[in-house]
Design an enzyme around this catalytic site. Structure first.
Site, short mmCIF file in Angstrom:
data_model
loop_
_atom_site.label_atom_id
_atom_site.label_comp_id
_atom_site.label_asym_id
_atom_site.label_seq_id
_atom_site.Cartn_x
_atom_site.Cartn_y
_atom_site.Cartn_z
N TRP A 1 6.53 63.75 21.43
CA TRP A 1 7.77 64.22 21.33
C TRP A 1 8.69 64.40 22.51
O TRP A 1 9.73 64.25 22.88
CB TRP A 1 7.98 65.18 20.15
CG TRP A 1 9.47 65.79 20.03
CD1 TRP A 1 10.33 65.33 19.12
CD2 TRP A 1 10.14 66.95 20.72
NE1 TRP A 1 11.54 66.26 19.21
CE2 TRP A 1 11.42 67.08 20.09
CE3 TRP A 1 9.74 67.76 21.80
CZ2 TRP A 1 12.22 67.98 20.60
CZ3 TRP A 1 10.62 68.59 22.13
CH2 TRP A 1 11.88 68.73 21.87
N HIS A 2 7.64 65.26 23.54
CA HIS A 2 8.40 65.78 24.72
C HIS A 2 8.55 64.56 25.72
O HIS A 2 9.52 64.69 26.62
CB HIS A 2 7.24 66.80 25.52
CG HIS A 2 7.58 68.01 24.68
ND1 HIS A 2 6.75 68.27 23.56
CD2 HIS A 2 8.20 69.11 24.99
CE1 HIS A 2 6.97 69.53 23.19
NE2 HIS A 2 7.73 70.09 24.23
N GLY A 3 8.02 63.48 25.59
CA GLY A 3 8.26 62.18 26.33
C GLY A 3 7.33 61.10 26.41
O GLY A 3 6.19 61.45 25.76
N PHE B 1 14.38 65.78 27.13
CA PHE B 1 13.70 65.74 26.18
C PHE B 1 14.58 65.17 24.88
O PHE B 1 14.12 65.03 23.80
CB PHE B 1 12.72 66.57 25.62
CG PHE B 1 11.54 66.84 26.87
CD1 PHE B 1 11.12 65.94 27.42
CD2 PHE B 1 11.44 68.30 27.27
CE1 PHE B 1 10.12 66.35 28.50
CE2 PHE B 1 10.70 68.70 28.16
CZ PHE B 1 10.02 67.47 28.95
#
Length: 483
Positions: free
Chosen positions: A325-327, A483
């Site tokens: 999800w963060h990248g 993000f």
């Protein structure tokens, strides 16, 4: 528009005055003003991306209306998946298209097959991961009959794009935030003062702690091959405080700003670096995202109710997805996997809910055992942040290799001794304030509350003076905007 910018310093008072002095007696007008202000706030970066928010808003509003009257389960599932695919489709395209394409090409090249595929020059819309999850929570809760779908399109639009938390959270649930747009709001002086106090502490975290730590962290990570082991450790610690000051600072400003307009958002950070184990850390770090994954992914997968294999599978699933999800980078996946490895022993030995209360509750200082547990958890967290911050997996492993070398016990060098020492002193001051206020929603919520106004004024003045003293010339965007 950045919270720590002159633009926002002008924008916020204008919206505040219009909200309370022009639209105060008309709830729909207040909500419409919030929508307009939020679109201006978001469009300040790139107005073209407003179309994504508006389209997502319309789709989820219409899905909610259809779910209101549809009783056939098969059709309800189609409606739910329409919302999921639209929202995650946008997120996947803008955030992960190039990542999957490049790894697809690399995978075939391992077998001697060359595929010609051109990546796209895609600009990631600011905050897309946050508002996507926020609007998805509405559709899922309506589908599960946990929430009555709204017929007020303006209120729903305001919920989706509420500017204080639009681009970096907290990720609000529809069950908490949406009903607040239905109720008449009146100005409350004590709530506004409390909001300003939280904004002040958030700005201190960002301007003094995060931005100054960023200079040393960036210098270390960008030149890690030339740094000795002790310097690399120091750089990782600086990044550890940078990301906390930056992200929790944003959350404090967002929550405080919301209180100025009569809204209550959920707490997003609860002094996570005082945690005694990784399970406690994840109950205190980015709470809105952790609980989102818990409720909408971990529990539907079976949570910790099944056998050992299911517990292991579900734990890795939630942490890997959280990392991704963060990248779109393998470093985030490794970071997620590391935290899963940290967490699993606690889960498998039923110790994951051992530390539910505040550390050293009712005491000034922690016990030796608590201190040792906090330091151990902190060191594990610092190590994991190296993978989060590194440019790629190769960089992360070379950074770790540099730490565990014969230079680990040499004096740090290359960061500027006097300036780094002064920053360490400020960090110690910051940690002390956080420790004193660890029971509260934010560190200075009740600090000096029993003292007279003079002492409180002196303390707030010190905070403001430090902000001017440590203000960096280069405007630093918030980390989680990417993000």
């Amino acid at each position: 528009m950045l919270f720590n910018s002159l633009d926002f310093a002008i924008f916020l008072p204008i919206v505040f005055l219009l909200y309370w002095f022009v639209a105060q007696k008309n709830l729909k007008l207040q909500n419409a003003l919030i929508v307009l202000a939020s679109y201006v706030f978001y469009g300040w970066w790139d107005w073209r991306f407003l179309s994504l928010i508006i389209f997502s808003t319309v789709v989820d509003y219409l899905v909610g209306q259809k779910l209101r009257v549809e009783e056939k389960q098969s059709k309800r599932k189609v409606l739910l998946w329409t919302s999921i695919l639209v929202n995650l489709g946008f997120l996947g395209f803008f955030k992960y298209y190039n990542f999957f394409l490049e790894n697809f090409v690399d995978a075939f090249s391992l077998f001697g097959m060359q595929i010609n595929a051109n990546s796209l020059n895609i600009i990631l819309p600011v905050g897309i991961s946050f508002y996507t999850f926020q609007t998805l929570s509405y559709t899922i809760d309506v589908y599960k009959n946990k929430l009555e779908p709204t017929q007020d399109f303006i209120a729903f639009s305001a919920f989706v794009c509420f500017f204080p938390q639009l681009v970096a959270g907290p990720i609000e649930r529809a069950t908490n935030l949406l009903p607040q747009f239905y109720k008449k709001r009146t100005f409350e002086y004590h709530k506004a003062v409390d909001g300003m106090r939280q904004i002040l502490w958030g700005l201190f975290k960002k301007v003094v702690i995060a931005d100054n730590c960023a200079e040393f962290a960036n210098q270390t990570f960008n030149n890690s091959a030339d740094m000795n082991g002790s310097t690399l450790v120091l750089g990782a610690i600086f990044f550890t405080f940078q990301i906390y000051g930056d992200f929790s600072g944003y959350s404090d400003i967002a929550i405080g700003t919301s209180r100025l307009f009569g809204f209550d958002l959920k707490q997003n950070f609860a002094t996570p670096y005082f945690s005694r184990d990784i399970a406690e850390f994840w109950r205190r770090w980015h709470i809105s995202l952790s609980t989102w994954f818990r409720d909408y992914l971990y529990i539907p997968l079976g949570g910790s109710r099944g056998g050992t294999w299911m517990k292991v599978r579900n734990t890795f699933a939630i942490f890997l997805v959280s990392g991704f999800w963060h990248g779109a980078n393998w470093t985030f996946i490794i970071w997620g996997a590391l935290n899963a490895v940290y967490f699993l022993p606690l889960l498998l030995t039923n110790n994951n809910r051992k530390n539910l209360g505040v550390v050293a509750e009712g005491k000034l200082l922690p016990s030796f055992r608590e201190l040792f547990a906090m330091l151990t958890t902190f060191m594990l967290t610092v190590f994991a942040w190296i993978f989060f911050r590194a440019e790629n997996a190769s960089h992360a492993f070379s950074y770790v290799g540099g730490i565990f070398s014969e230079t680990l016990f040499k004096m740090p060098r290359g960061l500027g001794l006097s300036s780094s020492i002064s920053l360490i002193i400020i960090i110690c001051f910051f940690v002390c304030i956080e420790w004193v206020g660890r029971k509260d929603k934010f560190a200075i919520e009740k600090i000096f509350s029993s003292f007279n106004k003079t002492w409180r004024f002196i303390f707030y003045s010190i905070i403001i003076i430090l902000m001017f003293m440590f203000f960096t010339e280069e405007e630093q965007p918030f980390i989680y905007f990417q993000f």
